[in-house]
Design a protein around this motif. Structure first.
Motif, short mmCIF file in Angstrom:
data_model
loop_
_atom_site.label_atom_id
_atom_site.label_comp_id
_atom_site.label_asym_id
_atom_site.label_seq_id
_atom_site.Cartn_x
_atom_site.Cartn_y
_atom_site.Cartn_z
N VAL A 41 34.15 51.86 34.53
CA VAL A 41 33.50 50.69 33.77
C VAL A 41 34.69 49.73 33.09
O VAL A 41 35.15 50.37 32.43
N VAL A 42 34.59 48.54 33.40
CA VAL A 42 35.62 47.66 32.59
C VAL A 42 34.80 47.18 31.41
O VAL A 42 33.60 47.35 31.17
N SER A 47 31.48 47.61 36.96
CA SER A 47 31.83 48.91 37.36
C SER A 47 32.77 48.66 38.83
O SER A 47 32.18 47.66 39.60
N TYR A 48 33.71 49.48 39.19
CA TYR A 48 34.12 49.51 40.44
C TYR A 48 34.82 51.06 40.83
O TYR A 48 34.60 51.79 39.90
N ILE A 49 35.05 51.43 42.11
CA ILE A 49 35.16 52.57 42.56
C ILE A 49 36.56 52.76 42.55
O ILE A 49 37.25 51.96 43.33
#
Length: 225
Positions: A41-42, A47-49
């Protein structure tokens, strides 16, 4: 095939025999590329994986870079092509170069992508001609998978995993192998080779349609879908 312990909440390994990508369940075979996932989570809240790459060795899974993982997969894919005279699943030629190099895209999932670069030096000749001589994986859709499931016919064959004989009538898994251009099998007990079948559609296994309902239930118990 030796297995090494590997605990991860969300990870996969690429099977160099099938080029499918089953999920890790507490252990992985030596010599395979491992992809470990984590949701990040930025600051903006999005969010990104994130994916970390590893290589399974005798003492555990060593962290490697994606280029290193790609180099390993390139060697394994070339071995696959030469042994089976066919493309692995989920591959596609994406670029050809004037110098004879060819790039193949390998997508084991919708979210993972590797670019495999084949060169005349690596192939030992014309890359395009080598690839044109291979059977197109897309032409094999709907055909029985070269992996096989059947009751042992004689009780003389030994399991390639545990080295013990497979009793006559007991279900065995056939790992495809090619000798002098002909398909043959390396046999495994169902309990020893079940991890090979993770991610498979049983209906596409050679021999599946000939199993009794009881044998099909036994297969499903040993290899959960």
């Amino acid at each position: 095939m030796k297995w090494v312990d590997y605990e991860a909440d969300w990870a996969y390994w690429i099977n160099p025999v099938t080029f499918r990508m089953p999920r890790v369940k507490k252990a992985v075979p030596e010599g395979v590329v491992v992809l470990t996932k984590e949701r990040e989570v930025v600051d903006t809240g999005q969010s990104y994986i994130a994916t970390e790459y590893g290589f399974a060795e005798e003492n555990g899974v060593k962290q490697i870079t994606k280029p290193e993982a790609t180099d390993i997969l390139t060697e394994q894919m070339l071995d696959y092509m030469r042994e089976r005279d066919a493309y692995p699943v989920n591959t596609e030629i994406v670029r050809e170069y004037a110098n004879g190099n060819v790039e193949i895209e390998y997508k084991p999932s919708d979210y993972d992508r590797f670019i495999i670069k084949l060169t005349p030096e690596l192939i030992g000749g014309d890359v395009l001609q080598f690839l044109e001589d291979l059977a197109d994986a897309s032409d094999l859709e709907g055909m029985p998978d070269p992996w096989r499931i059947e009751p042992a016919k004689s009780g003389r064959a030994k399991c390639r995993t545990c080295k013990q004989t497979i009793p006559k009538g007991e279900l065995r898994i056939g790992e495809p192998s090619y000798f002098d251009g002909k398909l043959t099998y390396k046999w495994h007990h169902l309990k020893c080779g079940r991890d090979f079948l993770q991610g498979y559609s049983f209906e596409k296994l050679a021999g599946y349609v000939d199993l009794t309902n009881e044998q099909k239930r036994e297969l499903e118990e040993f290899v959960p879908r």
